[in-house]
Write a protein that holds these residues in place. Structure first.
Motif, short mmCIF file in Angstrom:
data_model
loop_
_atom_site.label_atom_id
_atom_site.label_comp_id
_atom_site.label_asym_id
_atom_site.label_seq_id
_atom_site.Cartn_x
_atom_site.Cartn_y
_atom_site.Cartn_z
N ARG A 1 0.89 -1.30 -0.24
CA ARG A 1 -0.31 0.04 0.27
C ARG A 1 1.11 1.12 0.15
N TRP A 2 0.45 2.44 -0.61
CA TRP A 2 0.85 3.50 -0.32
C TRP A 2 1.71 3.36 0.95
N ILE B 1 2.05 5.35 -11.97
CA ILE B 1 0.82 5.20 -12.36
C ILE B 1 0.11 5.24 -13.77
N GLU C 1 -3.08 -0.03 -9.11
CA GLU C 1 -3.82 0.12 -8.16
C GLU C 1 -4.65 -0.65 -8.11
N LYS D 1 -7.26 -0.56 -3.23
CA LYS D 1 -5.55 0.11 -3.06
C LYS D 1 -4.75 -0.52 -2.84
N ILE E 1 -1.29 -1.98 -4.62
CA ILE E 1 0.28 -1.91 -5.72
C ILE E 1 0.82 -2.82 -6.11
#
Length: 133
Positions: free
Chosen positions: A38-39, A61, A68, A72, A74
């Motif tokens: 995740r971010w 992206i 994504e 959410k 990645i």
């Protein structure tokens, strides 16, 4: 000095910068160790702010380096999975060469391998591999 043939680009004519490869390595690492990226996880892994991570990932992206999903998470695109695997292979060859052939310490070996693994051609890596065995 002018760089001939856009030498900072890979064989697919895609620019690979030091920063980009670190984001991709981080995503690959998280996917292999935690099964998700995740971010916020990527930001923590890279020791950067979530805001700067978010900005960079949005750019990746847009360029189709990553995607994504609806949850959410990645992921690397197939092309970039292959590029990361190749860069990891090159890094390992360089680490072996720096440590065993040049007898450099781990820290110097890691720093230098990190700085150049995504820049060297396959031919150079295979030549280094030959002389380091």
């Amino acid at each position: 000095m002018k760089c001939i043939n856009n030498c900072w680009k890979d064989e697919n004519n895609i620019e690979i910068t030091h920063s980009i490869i670190h984001y991709l390595f981080s995503i690959d690492f998280l996917l292999k160790t935690s099964w998700y990226a995740r971010w916020v996880d990527i930001a923590k892994n890279l020791s950067i702010t979530p805001w700067s991570c978010s900005t960079a990932l949005k750019n990746l992206i847009k360029k189709w380096f990553i995607y994504e999903d609806t949850n959410k998470f990645i992921f690397l695109t197939k092309l970039w999975e292959e590029i990361v695997e190749k860069a990891n292979y090159k890094r390992n060859i360089l680490l072996n060469f720096f440590k065993n052939t040049l007898e450099l310490n781990d820290n110097i070996s890691n720093i230098n391998a990190c700085n150049i693994e995504h820049l060297l051609s396959d031919e150079v890596i295979e030549a280094i591999k030959k002389i380091s065995n």
